[in-house]
Design an enzyme around this catalytic site. Structure first.
Site, PDB file in Angstrom:
ATOM      1  N   LYS A  14       0.836  -1.210   0.000  1.00  0.00           N
ATOM      2  CA  LYS A  14       0.000   0.000   0.000  1.00  0.00           C
ATOM      3  C   LYS A  14       0.870   1.260   0.000  1.00  0.00           C
ATOM      4  O   LYS A  14       0.617   2.193  -0.754  1.00  0.00           O
ATOM      5  CB  LYS A  14      -0.917  -0.042   1.236  1.00  0.00           C
ATOM      6  CG  LYS A  14      -1.903   1.104   1.316  1.00  0.00           C
ATOM      7  CD  LYS A  14      -3.199   0.683   1.979  1.00  0.00           C
ATOM      8  CE  LYS A  14      -3.058   0.469   3.469  1.00  0.00           C
ATOM      9  NZ  LYS A  14      -2.932   1.721   4.237  1.00  0.00           N
ATOM     10  N   SER A  35       7.030   8.993  12.335  1.00  0.00           N
ATOM     11  CA  SER A  35       5.966   8.816  11.348  1.00  0.00           C
ATOM     12  C   SER A  35       6.495   9.010   9.934  1.00  0.00           C
ATOM     13  O   SER A  35       6.960  10.091   9.569  1.00  0.00           O
ATOM     14  CB  SER A  35       4.832   9.814  11.613  1.00  0.00           C
ATOM     15  OG  SER A  35       3.979   9.877  10.486  1.00  0.00           O
ATOM     16  N   GLN A  43       4.623   9.092   7.409  1.00  0.00           N
ATOM     17  CA  GLN A  43       3.705   9.989   6.701  1.00  0.00           C
ATOM     18  C   GLN A  43       4.144  11.436   6.865  1.00  0.00           C
ATOM     19  O   GLN A  43       4.150  12.206   5.909  1.00  0.00           O
ATOM     20  CB  GLN A  43       2.280   9.804   7.241  1.00  0.00           C
ATOM     21  CG  GLN A  43       1.698   8.438   6.917  1.00  0.00           C
ATOM     22  CD  GLN A  43       0.331   8.220   7.508  1.00  0.00           C
ATOM     23  OE1 GLN A  43      -0.176   9.045   8.266  1.00  0.00           O
ATOM     24  NE2 GLN A  43      -0.287   7.089   7.178  1.00  0.00           N
ATOM     25  N   ASP A  64       1.909  -1.353  11.911  1.00  0.00           N
ATOM     26  CA  ASP A  64       0.565  -1.797  11.503  1.00  0.00           C
ATOM     27  C   ASP A  64       0.280  -3.242  11.898  1.00  0.00           C
ATOM     28  O   ASP A  64      -0.841  -3.729  11.714  1.00  0.00           O
ATOM     29  CB  ASP A  64       0.411  -1.641   9.986  1.00  0.00           C
ATOM     30  CG  ASP A  64       0.363  -0.174   9.572  1.00  0.00           C
ATOM     31  OD1 ASP A  64       0.003   0.681  10.417  1.00  0.00           O
ATOM     32  OD2 ASP A  64       0.710   0.129   8.413  1.00  0.00           O
ATOM     33  N   ARG A 119      -6.288   1.925  17.974  1.00  0.00           N
ATOM     34  CA  ARG A 119      -6.004   0.488  17.855  1.00  0.00           C
ATOM     35  C   ARG A 119      -5.589  -0.148  19.167  1.00  0.00           C
ATOM     36  O   ARG A 119      -5.725  -1.358  19.332  1.00  0.00           O
ATOM     37  CB  ARG A 119      -4.895   0.247  16.818  1.00  0.00           C
ATOM     38  CG  ARG A 119      -5.410   0.204  15.448  1.00  0.00           C
ATOM     39  CD  ARG A 119      -4.405  -0.291  14.424  1.00  0.00           C
ATOM     40  NE  ARG A 119      -5.014  -0.126  13.113  1.00  0.00           N
ATOM     41  CZ  ARG A 119      -4.355   0.087  11.990  1.00  0.00           C
ATOM     42  NH1 ARG A 119      -3.047   0.146  12.009  1.00  0.00           N
ATOM     43  NH2 ARG A 119      -4.999   0.224  10.850  1.00  0.00           N
ATOM     44  N   ARG A 141      -7.578  -3.292   9.800  1.00  0.00           N
ATOM     45  CA  ARG A 141      -6.611  -4.223  10.424  1.00  0.00           C
ATOM     46  C   ARG A 141      -7.183  -4.866  11.690  1.00  0.00           C
ATOM     47  O   ARG A 141      -6.820  -5.985  12.038  1.00  0.00           O
ATOM     48  CB  ARG A 141      -5.290  -3.516  10.705  1.00  0.00           C
ATOM     49  CG  ARG A 141      -4.616  -3.025   9.425  1.00  0.00           C
ATOM     50  CD  ARG A 141      -3.139  -2.777   9.572  1.00  0.00           C
ATOM     51  NE  ARG A 141      -2.677  -1.895   8.505  1.00  0.00           N
ATOM     52  CZ  ARG A 141      -2.373  -2.282   7.271  1.00  0.00           C
ATOM     53  NH1 ARG A 141      -2.469  -3.550   6.938  1.00  0.00           N
ATOM     54  NH2 ARG A 141      -1.972  -1.412   6.362  1.00  0.00           N
TER      55      ARG A 141
HETATM   56  C1  S3P Z   1       2.473   4.662   6.249  1.00  0.00           C
HETATM   57  C2  S3P Z   1       3.031   4.997   7.445  1.00  0.00           C
HETATM   58  C3  S3P Z   1       2.514   4.534   8.757  1.00  0.00           C
HETATM   59  C4  S3P Z   1       1.542   3.375   8.604  1.00  0.00           C
HETATM   60  C5  S3P Z   1       0.586   3.576   7.481  1.00  0.00           C
HETATM   61  C6  S3P Z   1       1.317   3.742   6.151  1.00  0.00           C
HETATM   62  C7  S3P Z   1       3.071   5.212   5.006  1.00  0.00           C
HETATM   63  O1  S3P Z   1       1.841   5.606   9.384  1.00  0.00           O
HETATM   64  O2  S3P Z   1       0.830   3.172   9.806  1.00  0.00           O
HETATM   65  O3  S3P Z   1      -0.294   2.462   7.359  1.00  0.00           O
HETATM   66  O4  S3P Z   1       2.775   4.692   3.908  1.00  0.00           O
HETATM   67  O5  S3P Z   1       3.862   6.167   5.110  1.00  0.00           O
HETATM   68  P1  S3P Z   1       2.673   6.680  10.283  1.00  0.00           P
HETATM   69  O6  S3P Z   1       3.659   7.281   9.394  1.00  0.00           O
HETATM   70  O7  S3P Z   1       1.657   7.679  10.729  1.00  0.00           O
HETATM   71  O8  S3P Z   1       3.237   5.891  11.405  1.00  0.00           O
END
Ligand code: S3P
Length: 437
Positions: free
Chosen positions: A23, A168, A170, A320, A351, A394
């Site tokens: 993903k 993170s 993200q 995750d 979660r 999940r």
């Molecule tokens: C992801 C980063 C993770 C993960 C998410 C996908 C990504 O989140 O939990 O399912 O693709 O960068 P965080 O960066 O908030 O930990």
């Protein structure tokens, strides 16, 4: 409409299967393709709701996105800074990754875009991304920090150095993406390594990006006013999806399965490392490198697990997978302590509490101490009871797996959200021999 389901006691799982594409890599391939000059041909793209939301968002902003076949997509991009204002709101559904990475994109364009999402996404904190991006010039109309938000891109994006206050990927990715549009160097400092797909793929698309290790920190520097060039991407299978098949094979008696072509990037494999410490019979076969990412096949056989302590520093590499691991800990003998899981509170659901509630519904003894989750395994799980998924894919999959190995089936209140990340979860599990009703 909600769709309740139970996993029925199953045994003898067997076969060799492939889970859908990763993903995180799928989102990034679409976004970086849209920011590139030329064509990006993607094979193995995850065709799940979360990723389709990203595909739709970049096409609403002018990128030419076309599905050529199953998992086979082509993006014709407009170059860094070339996207156009979307005519309507961008709907990110359940996907935090799509929304947060695309905020980084808006921070590089001088137009407005309205971001909306479902009930779960609209309750997730966006401040962690908005804070650094506001220092780079992004603004928004509202006074709160969750969707719906109308973002206002700056006329000139500013570079910055940002030390992540939370581990993170993200947040890291949003800042690095915004850095593509800024003059000079944008730098992100992380204390704990999080998944590094943004760094790998941006370099692969031609961005000038360096990663330096200094003391115990990771410094990622990206050169702005960047030019990206479209390139072919092969998406490996998602280790986070493979985790559910792995879990099922470990707890269902007489099982022996192989999951093919799984991404084995070390920033993603903490779950498998933990299972090895728990005594799981898992082997990695045919390890190779594809598209700059390590991949391999995973063979999993039924195993009697034992409890372990999972250290805090491993959390980013298995963030995750904790709901699945916590369920497996119920089947282990002895105590499993999972340390420092605060980040689980801001996922698609809280979660930490959703997992604890589900374990208690299955009559597994568990407790939390601060942000640590502690599960007392007895080697077998009673099951029964009702699991609330809180719109979290999940949670749904983890407890369906638990139910397959439990004495009594559990009712999972709503399994529709599984489509956000793993649309063929049920048929694939059935192919291995799992039973649901
Ligand atoms: C992801 C980063 C993770 C993960 C998410 C996908 C990504 O989140 O939990 O399912 O693709 O960068 P965080 O960066 O908030 O930990």
């Amino acid at each position: 409409m909600a769709q309740a389901l139970s996993g029925l006691l199953s045994s003898g799982l067997s076969g060799s299967v492939r889970v859908p594409g990763d993903k995180s890599i799928s989102h990034r391939a679409l976004i970086f393709g849209a920011l590139s000059i030329g064509e990006t041909e993607i094979t193995g793209l995850l065709e799940a709701d979360d990723v389709l939301a990203t595909a739709k968002a970049v096409s609403q902003m002018g990128a030419d996105v076309e599905q050529l076949g199953e998992g086979h997509w082509r993006v014709r991009g407009l170059g860094v800074g070339g996207l156009q204002a979307p005519s309507g709101p961008l709907d990110f559904g359940n996907s935090g990754t799509a929304a947060r990475l695309m905020m980084g994109v808006i921070a590089g364009h001088s137009f407005e875009a309205k971001f909306v999402g479902d009930e779960s996404l609209s309750s997730r904190p966006m401040r962690r991304v908005l804070d650094p991006l506001s220092q780079m010039g992004l603004d928004w109309h509202e006074e709160y920090d969750h969707l719906p938000l109308t973002l206002i891109g700056p006329s000139r994006t500013l570079p910055m150095t940002y030390e992540l206050p939370v581990p993170s990927a993200q947040v890291k990715s949003a800042v690095l993406i915004a850095g593509l549009f800024a003059p000079g160097i944008t730098q992100v400092i992380e204390k704990e390594a999080t998944r590094d797909h943004t760094e790998r793929m941006l370099s692969y698309f031609g961005a000038k990006l360096t990663v330096t290790l200094e003391a115990d920190k990771r410094l990622i520097a990206i050169e702005g006013d960047a030019e990206l060039k479209g390139a072919p991407v092969i998406v490996p299978s998602d280790p986070s999806s493979a985790a559910f098949l792995t879990g099922a094979a470990l707890i269902c008696p007489d099982s022996d399965i192989t999951i093919e072509g799984v991404l084995l990037n070390p920033t993603r494999t903490g779950f498998y490392q933990t299972l090895a410490e728990m005594g799981a019979n898992i082997t990695f076969i045919n390890e190779r490198e594809e598209n700059g990412e390590p991949i391999g096949d995973i063979r999993v056989r039924t195993s009697q697990l034992k409890g372990v302590t999972v250290p805090a520093e491993r959390a980013p590499s298995m963030i995750d997978e904790y709901p699945m691991l916590a369920c497996l800990a119920g089947f282990a003998t002895g105590q499993t302590r999972m340390c420092d899981l605060g980040e689980l509170r801001v996922k698609e659901s809280d979660r930490l509490s959703a997992t604890q509630d589900g374990l208690q519904a299955a009559s597994i003894s568990c407790d939390s101490e601060g942000d640590d989750l502690i599960v007392q395994g007895t080697g077998q799980v009673e099951g029964g009871g009702f699991v609330k998924t809180h719109m979290d894919h999940r949670i749904a999959m983890s407890f369906l797996v638990l139910s397959l190995g439990a004495k009594q089936p559990m009712v999972i209140d709503d399994t529709t959200m599984i489509a956000t990340s793993f649309p063929n979860f049920i048929p694939l599990m059935e192919k291995l021999g799992c039973r649901f009703k």
